[in-house]
Structures are given as structure tokens and as C-alpha cells.
Enzyme design. Sequence first.
Site, PDB file in Angstrom:
ATOM      1  N   ASP A  57     -14.403   5.806  44.401  1.00  0.00           N
ATOM      2  CA  ASP A  57     -14.370   6.586  43.159  1.00  0.00           C
ATOM      3  C   ASP A  57     -15.780   6.807  42.619  1.00  0.00           C
ATOM      4  OD1 ASP A  57     -11.567   6.631  43.155  1.00  0.00           O
ATOM      5  OD2 ASP A  57     -11.463   4.749  42.030  1.00  0.00           O
ATOM      6  N   LYS A 261     -33.048  -4.297  40.412  1.00  0.00           N
ATOM      7  CA  LYS A 261     -32.294  -4.786  41.575  1.00  0.00           C
ATOM      8  C   LYS A 261     -33.096  -5.852  42.315  1.00  0.00           C
ATOM      9  CE  LYS A 261     -32.568  -0.679  42.974  1.00  0.00           C
ATOM     10  NZ  LYS A 261     -32.640   0.475  43.872  1.00  0.00           N
ATOM     11  N   ASP A 286     -31.760   1.981  50.651  1.00  0.00           N
ATOM     12  CA  ASP A 286     -32.561   1.890  51.880  1.00  0.00           C
ATOM     13  C   ASP A 286     -33.171   0.504  52.065  1.00  0.00           C
ATOM     14  OD1 ASP A 286     -34.397   2.437  49.632  1.00  0.00           O
ATOM     15  OD2 ASP A 286     -35.949   2.550  51.185  1.00  0.00           O
TER      16      ASP A 286
END
Length: 337
Positions: A57, A261, A286
Site C-alpha cells: 500500500d 536512518k 541503496d
Amino acid sequence: MESIITPQPHRLVSSGSEHPVQSSTPALAGTSDGGSSPPSHHLSTPEEISSFVDQMDTFIFDCDGVLWLGNDTIKGAPEFLHELVAKGKRIIYVTNNSSKSRKTYVGKFKKLGFPAEPDNIFGSAYAAAYYLKNMLNFPADKKVYVVGMQGIVDELAEMGIQAVGAGDDNAPLQETEFENGTLGPDESIGAVLLGFDSQINYRKYAKAFTYLTANKGKVHFLATNEDRTYPISGSIYPGTGSLLAALIHSVNRRPDAVLGKPSQNMMNTILERFHLDPARTCMVGDRLDTDIAFGKLGKLHTLLVMTGVTSVEERDAKKGPVTAEYWIESVGHLRQR
């Protein structure tokens, strides 16, 4: 006019697997003992790609090395994201690059042909400002010393937080300043925040060092991320984590919090804000140690693209600390043909 990059998988070679600073991110379950990790599945057929897209979703995309390299768009990436929007999928952008604010990023996204609004962009600069305002209840009478660029200053201003440093301290340090008090303690500084800074210099390091050591325990130490490298225009250069290493070493102290992150501070904010179902959400990136780790720690599906910094050897390592659930050559390869 921005150029289009035709994906050439693995052309960026990682500069090594050692990190200059020890990550504060918790180890992923089942990978901390050096045991074998399940291999990533290559999405290689139209049927597999269609089934994969239909299961999700929401797609959370890293930007540098995934959608673009510098100002060069990855071939097919804008078209695929528009296809997702047409299918009713939610798109969220998450980047550790703190040099731009969300509002500035919108201009870049639209210039390169991507659908974007400020509310679906989560940068590490915004995450740091949000953390200071909502988690630390940063005092209104205190200032943040920024080792970084305008994006951090703008996001702090949006939160009503005073910032100093950044571009105002780009001038080289003069020898006389060691003696005239310019580099002395400042009681108004309540936090030091380090992000990516292409103009980093000794003046900024010296001030950050002084503020963190002169008032031990009274000044918060924050960083936007610990990315070791920074991919741009087909090359890789030192990233925020490499700049951060010098400050960590000199003050002999790790940051109190790293906001980008793979820290889950950003993930928790995203999940709560959009009420996402992790089982139907995929993180696309990546980097194994940030993007993919970010997704796996958040219990999302993960997709590695080979247009950034991860090498074939790292992707296929049987004893790597992190492996993606899926991999594909580029975001453009996901297009329905």
C-alpha cells in the site's frame, strides 16, 4: 537541464565495510552473531514485479542513489512513481541528506519530475528539529549550534528554535581568535547538532568542541545521521558519519541521539503520522546499513536497488549484517511495461 542516468548496476564501489564510528543502532535479530542471512530475492520477471507492487500500500523511498544521483535522475524513476500514484499507492520520501529543508526538497522533486509535497518528505534535518522540539522540549531561551547547512537552520526555524553557526561560520579561523575569546564557552548554547556540511572547517569543529566540553552534561549532542559516504553524480565522497567521527573522537563522547536512518525515531514518527501497516509497506534504498536496516528494524518489507553505494559482493554476502528481502537493478526496472 537535469540529465537522466541510465542504471549501470554496481558502478559505484563501496569504499569499505568499516565504519569510522560505532553505530548506536541495535543489531537486527538473527544477524548479530555473524551467522548466515537469507539471500535477497531478485525481482526479475514482470509477474514477480507486478505481484510485489500489488502487495504494498505504501512505498518509502530513499532519494540519493535511489531516485537520483546529485541532479541526475535515475532512468524510469519518475515514471514509476507516477504509476504508483495512479494505482492509489502512498509514496513517502525519507532522506538522510540534511542540506535541504522539506520545502526546498519539494522544488527539487518537482524539477526532476517526481510527485511530492512537504508532508510526504521526511529528512534528517526535520527529524532532528522534531526531536528537539517534541522529545527534548528544547528551551525557548537556548540556541542550537549547527555544524551543517541551511536545511537544518530552516527546519529548526519552522519549529521556533534558534540556530547559530552553519553558514555564518564558514570563514577560515584566524590564529588570533584562539586568544581573543571568539571560541570561548557560550551559556546560551543548549545543543550541538551536526549534519552534512560541504563547508565544514576548523572553526565549526572548535566551537562545537568547546560547547560540548565546557558545560559537560548541559549541552545535548545530536547528529542527523552516520552515513559513512555520500553518493553524488556517479562518485562517492565522505558522508556525515565521517565528519561526525572527528568530533566524537575529540570530545570522547557519542551523540545522545542520531536522528536519521536507521534510527527508529524517524520510523516511529512516520508510522504514527500515516497510520501505516508495516506488513504492506516497503522501504526502498541503496544502502544496506541505513536504508535496509531502517526498514527491517521497522518490520517493513525491504527492496535494495543497485544504483547507489552497495556493491554486488555486499549484496550477496552470506554473512553480511543486513540483507534486503528483495533486490532489483533500479527503481526504473519496476515499471509496468
